[in-house]
Design an enzyme around this catalytic site. Structure first.
Site: not given
Length: 280
Positions: A98, A133, A165, A217
């Site tokens: 798994r 992210k 930012k 942006d």
């Protein structure tokens, strides 16, 4: 490049999480002498990422498990393709199954999605890049998967570059002066990027002479074109914010140099790969 130590750290944590006291099912039901032979089979077409990760995950618990890789990272495959073969003690193979599948499925999902974005901007000069992210703890693997799909990586971490930012700019009284001082204080090798969300913010950034990249942006297509014209080669131009497969081609044609796509890692679907096993 993805290093073995990075893979091993992730695999060790995942194996310990999945079976902190061993695999109770296999230890109870599977004879200790049983040998498993398995094939990693694609249930759908895609692009492989994580071949070495799969191998390390399958062999960490038991080095006598043998993995033969039938495809390489970055290789496209069709449904039904055999990507790897595994042979070894059945208990060991079952316990690692798994974790090995989870990692290779997620990485291949990222590589496959990235390939579609890269193909969508073919014929333009735009570079498709990822973002921060990423899944905590899996960044190195996910960033590698983006490269397997033909994409590129943004800064790896907060320590790699200056990236001012909106929330940074909100608390800086004089952006131009702050950027000029940054150029003085930082090593000449340090990359500086500044995010703007309106055309009128570009002038203050350009005036500093400090920015290597200006990120536009959530700009409209018309504003992207205007931003590219205003910057006029004095910095790289990055487009970001809400980029999708439906919009990326039009964004690329505005003349931007870089398009960052958070969806490559934060919204990806694991590719359907299975381990078909027989035991003797």
């Amino acid at each position: 490049m993805l290093e073995r130590r990075q893979i091993q750290r992730v695999v060790d944590l995942a194996l310990d999480e999945d079976a902190p006291f061993g695999d109770l099912t296999s230890q109870t039901l599977v004879p200790p002498t049983a040998v498993a032979r398995a094939e990693l089979v694609a249930r759908e077409p895609g692009v492989l990422a994580g071949a070495e990760v799969f191998e390390i995950a399958m062999t960490t618990l038991d080095p006598t498990v043998k993995v033969t890789l039938e495809a390489a990272d970055g290789e496209a495959f069709g449904r039904g393709s055999v990507l790897a073969r595994v042979e070894g003690p059945a208990r060991s193979v079952l316990q690692a199954e798994r974790v090995a599948l989870n990692l290779v499925q997620r990485m291949s999902g990222i590589a496959t999605l990235t390939r579609t974005y890269v193909e969508a901007v073919a014929g333009t000069a735009a570079r498709v890049v990822d973002t921060r992210k990423t899944t905590p703890g899996l960044r190195a693997l996910e960033r590698h998967a983006v490269r397997c799909g033909g994409g590129h990586n943004h800064r790896y971490s907060l320590s790699d570059a200056v990236m001012a930012k909106d929330n940074h700019l909100a608390v800086i009284p004089d952006v131009t002066a702050a950027l000029r001082q940054a150029r003085i204080d930082l090593p000449h090798t340090t990359h500086i990027e500044v995010e703007v969300d309106r055309l009128e913010q570009i002038d203050a950034v350009l005036e500093s002479g400090a920015a290597h990249t200006i990120m536009l942006d959530n700009f409209s297509l018309d504003d992207l074109r205007a931003g590219v014209a205003k910057i006029a080669g004095r910095a790289l131009v990055e487009a970001s914010g809400g980029v999708t497969l439906d919009t990326i081609a039009d964004i690329a044609r505005t003349g931007v140099d870089v398009i960052s796509v958070g969806a490559l890692t934060h919204s990806v679907r694991a590719l359907d790969l299975g381990l078909d096993m027989s035991v003797s």
